[in-house]
Write an enzyme that holds these catalytic residues in place. Structure first.
Site, PDB file in Angstrom:
ATOM      1  N   HIS B 515      47.383  42.778   0.445  1.00 35.34           N
ATOM      2  CA  HIS B 515      45.989  42.427   0.200  1.00 35.34           C
ATOM      3  C   HIS B 515      45.583  41.369   1.214  1.00 35.34           C
ATOM      4  O   HIS B 515      45.258  40.254   0.872  1.00 35.34           O
ATOM      5  CB  HIS B 515      45.796  41.896  -1.227  1.00 35.34           C
ATOM      6  CG  HIS B 515      46.292  42.837  -2.295  1.00 35.34           C
ATOM      7  ND1 HIS B 515      46.511  42.452  -3.599  1.00 35.34           N
ATOM      8  CD2 HIS B 515      46.615  44.156  -2.247  1.00 35.34           C
ATOM      9  CE1 HIS B 515      46.942  43.491  -4.307  1.00 35.34           C
ATOM     10  NE2 HIS B 515      47.019  44.540  -3.512  1.00 35.34           N
TER      11      HIS B 515
HETATM   12  C1  LIG Z   1      52.564  48.946  -1.512  1.00 34.97           C
HETATM   13  C2  LIG Z   1      51.075  48.803  -1.597  1.00 34.97           C
HETATM   14  C3  LIG Z   1      50.451  48.735  -2.827  1.00 34.97           C
HETATM   15  C4  LIG Z   1      49.071  48.596  -2.916  1.00 34.97           C
HETATM   16  N1  LIG Z   1      48.493  48.575  -4.148  1.00 34.97           N
HETATM   17  C5  LIG Z   1      47.166  48.399  -4.266  1.00 34.97           C
HETATM   18  C6  LIG Z   1      46.546  48.365  -5.549  1.00 34.97           C
HETATM   19  O1  LIG Z   1      47.163  48.561  -6.585  1.00 34.97           O
HETATM   20  N2  LIG Z   1      45.214  48.121  -5.612  1.00 34.97           N
HETATM   21  C7  LIG Z   1      44.469  47.918  -4.502  1.00 34.97           C
HETATM   22  O2  LIG Z   1      43.282  47.664  -4.641  1.00 34.97           O
HETATM   23  N3  LIG Z   1      45.025  48.008  -3.270  1.00 34.97           N
HETATM   24  C8  LIG Z   1      46.353  48.236  -3.123  1.00 34.97           C
HETATM   25  N4  LIG Z   1      46.914  48.329  -1.878  1.00 34.97           N
HETATM   26  C9  LIG Z   1      46.028  48.220  -0.688  1.00 34.97           C
HETATM   27  C10 LIG Z   1      45.399  49.544  -0.266  1.00 34.97           C
HETATM   28  O3  LIG Z   1      46.388  50.466   0.076  1.00 34.97           O
HETATM   29  C11 LIG Z   1      44.488  49.299   0.922  1.00 34.97           C
HETATM   30  O4  LIG Z   1      43.484  48.387   0.520  1.00 34.97           O
HETATM   31  C12 LIG Z   1      43.769  50.526   1.465  1.00 34.97           C
HETATM   32  O5  LIG Z   1      44.657  51.541   1.821  1.00 34.97           O
HETATM   33  C13 LIG Z   1      42.941  50.094   2.683  1.00 34.97           C
HETATM   34  O6  LIG Z   1      42.266  51.172   3.267  1.00 34.97           O
HETATM   35  P1  LIG Z   1      42.015  51.179   4.841  1.00 34.97           P
HETATM   36  O7  LIG Z   1      41.298  52.423   5.155  1.00 34.97           O
HETATM   37  O8  LIG Z   1      41.416  49.878   5.227  1.00 34.97           O
HETATM   38  O9  LIG Z   1      43.496  51.174   5.461  1.00 34.97           O
HETATM   39  P2  LIG Z   1      44.582  52.339   5.391  1.00 34.97           P
HETATM   40  O10 LIG Z   1      44.366  53.173   4.197  1.00 34.97           O
HETATM   41  O11 LIG Z   1      45.911  51.723   5.558  1.00 34.97           O
HETATM   42  O12 LIG Z   1      44.268  53.216   6.677  1.00 34.97           O
HETATM   43  C14 LIG Z   1      44.316  52.678   7.979  1.00 34.97           C
HETATM   44  C15 LIG Z   1      44.861  53.729   8.931  1.00 34.97           C
HETATM   45  O13 LIG Z   1      44.587  53.339  10.259  1.00 34.97           O
HETATM   46  C16 LIG Z   1      45.680  53.699  11.079  1.00 34.97           C
HETATM   47  N5  LIG Z   1      45.643  52.886  12.299  1.00 34.97           N
HETATM   48  C17 LIG Z   1      45.820  51.549  12.413  1.00 34.97           C
HETATM   49  N6  LIG Z   1      45.724  51.162  13.684  1.00 34.97           N
HETATM   50  C18 LIG Z   1      45.467  52.278  14.414  1.00 34.97           C
HETATM   51  C19 LIG Z   1      45.251  52.517  15.805  1.00 34.97           C
HETATM   52  N7  LIG Z   1      45.268  51.517  16.685  1.00 34.97           N
HETATM   53  N8  LIG Z   1      45.020  53.778  16.226  1.00 34.97           N
HETATM   54  C20 LIG Z   1      45.004  54.813  15.334  1.00 34.97           C
HETATM   55  N9  LIG Z   1      45.201  54.634  14.003  1.00 34.97           N
HETATM   56  C21 LIG Z   1      45.417  53.382  13.552  1.00 34.97           C
HETATM   57  C22 LIG Z   1      46.868  53.428  10.203  1.00 34.97           C
HETATM   58  O14 LIG Z   1      48.006  54.112  10.663  1.00 34.97           O
HETATM   59  C23 LIG Z   1      46.368  53.891   8.843  1.00 34.97           C
HETATM   60  O15 LIG Z   1      46.690  55.241   8.596  1.00 34.97           O
HETATM   61  C24 LIG Z   1      48.294  48.498  -1.747  1.00 34.97           C
HETATM   62  C25 LIG Z   1      48.917  48.584  -0.496  1.00 34.97           C
HETATM   63  C26 LIG Z   1      50.290  48.740  -0.418  1.00 34.97           C
HETATM   64  C27 LIG Z   1      50.938  48.851   0.917  1.00 34.97           C
END
Ligand SMILES: Cc1cc2nc3c(=O)[nH]c(=O)nc-3n(C[C@H](O)[C@H](O)[C@H](O)COP(=O)(O)OP(=O)(O)OC[C@H]3O[C@@H](n4cnc5c(N)ncnc54)[C@H](O)[C@@H]3O)c2cc1C
Ligand code: SF4
Lengths: 264, 586
Positions: B515
């Site tokens: 987080h």
């Molecule tokens: C173990 C764990 C438990 C969690 N539990 C909770 C929970 O219970 N409740 C909650 O609210 N949140 C939880 N989270 C957080 C939640 O997973 C994230 O808030 C959410 O996935 C964020 O979405 P996002 O699109 O910002 O990032 P992500 O879903 O991570 O997607 C980002 C993507 O961008 C890609 N990327 C990054 N840099 C580059 C680049 N330079 N070029 C190309 N691709 C790139 C990555 O590979 C990734 O696939 C948890 C996270 C983890 C790891």
């Protein structure tokens, strides 16, 4: 058939011919005899261990060190097998040979200052190299202090050495003692509780100790049975791939309950 | 030499939770959308098939589904003046990599931040005066209110099929839900999860002490659910291999189970995997993005021109790509000027482990988000007068899967190994549970991101540098919250307990939470925010940075419900305003 006998046969089948018939006999503690005898016993144990599963990374000396060390970290006692009996040395061997040991998927570029505890792992050594250096140094310390390598010391002396490494009282030459010890302890716990497919947790000794069922069943109903212990024969991944355990349509294990007479 | 590709309308950098939603909605409008994802393709079948899905070592300890740090990591130090060193292995947080991002292996606890959270500074000043905030605290209002976001929370919750019980429907407090939450326009789409033994014991004890326990809002489906995109999720079987694992049942809401099945069928969408974006390219006056540069798995460099660049690459790379590309002024903590990298914050977690002699819990059963919670000590839900801190967080007892490598608690004072340790592990494995105190984290002048001067990624580019530590506000809050948790454990009949409020310097070693927040924060003032209230860059208006990077400080909740709401909020602005007249959205 007794529960443990049946489990033993199942897991023996799961491991193919890897477990020799004498495996159970070896788990008796070494007799506290004179040095010669102890050494001979040690050689037999080491040979038998090598027969169980050839090591890919560890030398015989390193395996003997680990067998002795892990038997203190998680000892065999009235509760059941310890880390040695559960194959933790074999687990560590496989881990060090593979991606974990070589720091695959980890950041390995220098420079390498030691850093603060808050900054975590900063060693230029891979885990495999940490073990290699740590075991060598620890054995050197034992030879200097007691005239024998670690595995040939008495249980009490071994305990003293491990406590010295853990508490930082013993310093090692090439790696920080506590760094090595903490890695060994963490990997021992992993090897005791990880799925047996990785060579440890033999006969599911770790899972049986705590009552962990391994690969899950569908718990949708049982989750609401508050206070009722769920006592199942643990199921491993290979129990399923080898069709030793039954599964439902989604591939979840159908657990055989330990108190379920129909299952005996 | 980079290979120049045919222009498209939209590119998303990253194909995780935020990137898939934006791509789906914009491709539906007829726009050509390309998703660039540094990791590989993966799906429920065959990647999360049984029995291999239930392998604690592989997924929970060796992090198979997460970021490959050999190519890229970040560096970390506690304070300005220290030397930052690379995070060489996973620890404190577990960033995702591969299609679906971290939302493949998340728990699924899905909250709305409180109305108070969005106006942290002004409401604190109004109620307590300036003395309540530390001098170096840079927490601020978000530039958007809860009421503005309410419809977007609703859309995200219906898309992800969140299971829960409303505590406040249109201003009327509801029995069985969280009475402190902001008013919601309708019920959750699915009923709450079943109550575990731990949940029942914790809930009863909390209620006896005058708190208001309720089941946590969950993205683990309580029944098969078809979402507004027509995608159907399975029902959770409480298998306990959830956090850090993919779901074999397709029952955990994730891009794979909610959006990708329809997105992948849309001819306007193209997904490119193993495509690592290294830069957003700007035109000569640096006011417009002309596309992105990425490197593929064969080492080829491509330039992908696009009219609209959506940074959906999680907090770290949203900020890093802005710094690498020169989008917005980098933050300078000495002058307290500049915006990109400013206000990095985290989660201030503490815990209590409660041990019992006369009860068994079967804690290996459960689901990522299965917990009983109280929210009485969160946000400004209680009077902070004289307490010396602001904020709080939820306090809850989870049944999220007690896998034994990571879960084998022993009472404090037990040796770390040997026979006594083994006895304690055997005795308490099934007779203990944890209570988490999930504290907020304010932002401070000295907690920020910039580019590391020494360490580089596999492409030779500087790593992101994190400078972070907790402050008095966080220690006091954690102490206060964890004492309350210990009182609940005692009321529940625990024979012994380990009480661990957050103390000492922040360490990147033990897992705390994924987080991470801030670094490209939103706000009403371009002097203190990198993006406006629609998550649009103030400086380069055809770049939006979507995600928790926009949080000006972190609340006492898991972030993703609010990330989802901000995604739909930005999307609506893009659809209804930006596409009609591309340019800065005032
Ligand atoms: C173990 C764990 C438990 C969690 N539990 C909770 C929970 O219970 N409740 C909650 O609210 N949140 C939880 N989270 C957080 C939640 O997973 C994230 O808030 C959410 O996935 C964020 O979405 P996002 O699109 O910002 O990032 P992500 O879903 O991570 O997607 C980002 C993507 O961008 C890609 N990327 C990054 N840099 C580059 C680049 N330079 N070029 C190309 N691709 C790139 C990555 O590979 C990734 O696939 C948890 C996270 C983890 C790891
Ligand atoms: S606990 Fe439920 S949602 Fe989580 S992985 Fe298991 S079946 Fe899927």
């Amino acid at each position: 058939m007794s529960e443990s006998r049946r489990n033993f046969l199942k897991s023996a089948a799961a491991l193919g011919a890897a477990i020799p018939a004498g495996a159970a006999a070896q788990s008796k503690p070494a007799p506290q005899a004179d040095h010669e005898k102890q050494h001979a016993q040690h050689m037999r144990t080491a040979t038998a261990a090598a027969q169980q599963r050839p090591y890919m990374f560890l030398s015989q000396t390193e395996a003997a060190f680990l067998d002795a060390a892990v038997s203190h970290l998680i000892p065999k006692d009235e509760l059941g097998p310890g880390a040695k009996e559960a194959g933790v040395t074999s687990f560590i061997d496989q881990q060090l040979f593979g991606g974990y040991g070589t720091m695959a998927r980890k950041y390995t570029q220098g420079p390498w200052p030691e850093g603060t505890p808050q900054q975590g792992y900063q060693s230029p050594l891979t885990p495999a190299a940490v073990y290699r250096a740590g075991i060598r140094d620890a054995n050197n310390h034992c030879r200097k202090t007691y005239g024998k390598s670690f595995d040939a010391l008495s249980r009490a002396q071994q305990d003293e050495v491990l406590k010295g490494l853990d508490g930082g009282k013993i310093e090692l030459e090439q790696v920080r003692a506590q760094f090595f010890f903490n890695m060994l302890l963490a990997n021992t716990v992993e090897g005791f509780f990880a799925d047996p497919v990785y060579g440890g947790n033999r006969d599911k000794a770790g899972w049986k100790l705590v009552g962990f069922p391994g690969v899950a069943a569908v718990y949708t109903t049982f989750i609401e049975k508050h206070g009722v212990p769920y006592r199942a024969q643990p199921v491993s991944i290979s129990d399923i791939t080898q069709k030793i355990a039954q599964v439902d349509e989604h591939g979840h294990a159908i657990h055989v309950m330990l108190d379920d007479k129909a299952g005996v | 030499m980079a290979i120049k590709l045919k222009p498209v309308d939209v590119v998303t950098v990253g194909v995780g939770l935020t990137g898939t939603i934006l791509a789906k909605e914009l491709a539906d409008l007829g726009l050509k959308v390309v998703g660039l994802e540094r990791g590989g393709w993966r799906d429920t079948h065959p990647d999360f098939d049984m029995p291999h899905a239930h392998d604690e070592l592989r997924y929970a300890r060796r992090h198979e589904l997460m970021q490959d740090l050999s190519r890229e990591t970040l560096t970390f130090r506690n304070a300005i003046g220290d030397t930052a060193l690379p995070m060489r292995q996973m620890g404190s947080f577990l960033p995702g990599e591969g299609v679906g991002g971290a939302a493949v292996h998340w728990n699924g606890v899905t909250w709305r931040f409180l109305p108070w959270d969005f106006e942290t500074r002004s409401r604190t000043l109004a109620r307590y005066g300036a003395g309540q905030l530390a001098e170096d605290c840079t927490s601020q209002d978000w530039g958007v209110t809860y009421d503005e976001l309410e419809p977007h929370f609703d859309r995200f919750e219906y898309l992800y099929g969140i299971c829960g019980k409303a505590g406040n429907l249109k201003g009327r407090v509801q029995l069985g839900g969280n009475p402190f939450e902001g008013p919601r326009s309708r019920e959750y789409p699915n009923p709450p999860m079943k109550t575990s033994h731990v949940g029942a014991i914790y809930g009863k004890a909390a209620r006896e002490l005058g708190y208001h326990p309720f089941p946590a809002p969950s993205a683990n489906m309580t029944r098969p659910y078809t979402n507004p995109y027509g995608v159907t999720l399975g029902a959770c079987v409480y298998c306990g291999y959830c956090e850090r694992f993919g779901c074999e049942m397709g029952a955990k809401a994730s891009p794979q189970t909610t959006v990708l099945p329809v997105l992948m069928k849309n001819p306007n969408y193209e997904l490119r995997t193993l495509a690592n974006v290294i830069k957003v390219n700007l035109d000569s006056d640096r006011k417009r993005a002309i596309g992105v540069t990425y490197v593929d798995s064969r080492g080829r460099e491509f330039e992908q021109p696009a009219d609209l660049v959506l940074l959906t690459s999680y907090v770290f790379n949203n900020v890093r790509l802005m710094l690498l590309s020169g989008i917005g002024k980098p933050y300078d903590p000495a002058a307290n000027a500049g915006v990109v990298g400013r206000n990095y914050a985290y989660q201030t977690n503490g815990n209590v482990t409660a041990f019992f002699e006369d009860k068994v819990f079967n804690q290996f059963m459960g689901a990522g988000a299965l917990s009983m919670m109280i929210d009485d000590i969160d946000g400004d839900n209680f009077d902070h007068t004289g307490l010396g801190f602001i904020g709080g967080g939820w306090i809850g007892a989870a049944s999220s899967g007690a896998r034994p490598i990571d879960f084998h608690p022993v009472p404090s004072g037990t040796p770390r190994w040997g026979s006594e340790w083994k006895k304690a592990v055997s005795r308490y494995y099934n007779r203990a549970f944890g209570i988490t105190t999930h504290g907020a984290c304010q932002s401070y002048r000295g907690n920020y991101f910039d580019l590391d001067p020494t360490y580089r990624d596999a492409y030779g580019l500087p790593l992101l540098r994190m400078t972070f530590d907790f402050r008095q506000n966080e220690y006091r809050m954690s102490d206060y919250m964890t004492k309350k948790a210990a009182e609940i454990a005692k009321a529940a009949g625990a024979s012994r307990m380990n009480v661990n409020p957050r103390t000492g310097k922040y360490s990147i070693v033990p897992y705390q939470s994924t987080h991470n927040t801030g670094g490209a924060v939103m706000g009403a003032d371009p002097k203190t925010s990198a993006v406006n209230k629609y998550l649009q860059s103030w400086d380069v208006p055809n770049v939006f940075a979507i995600g928790a990077s926009a949080f000006p400080q972190n609340g006492g909740y898991n972030p993703t419900g609010t990330v989802g709401a901000l995604t739909f909020h930005a999307l609506e602005a893009i659809k209804t305003k930006y596409l009609k007249q591309p340019g800065p959205l005032a």
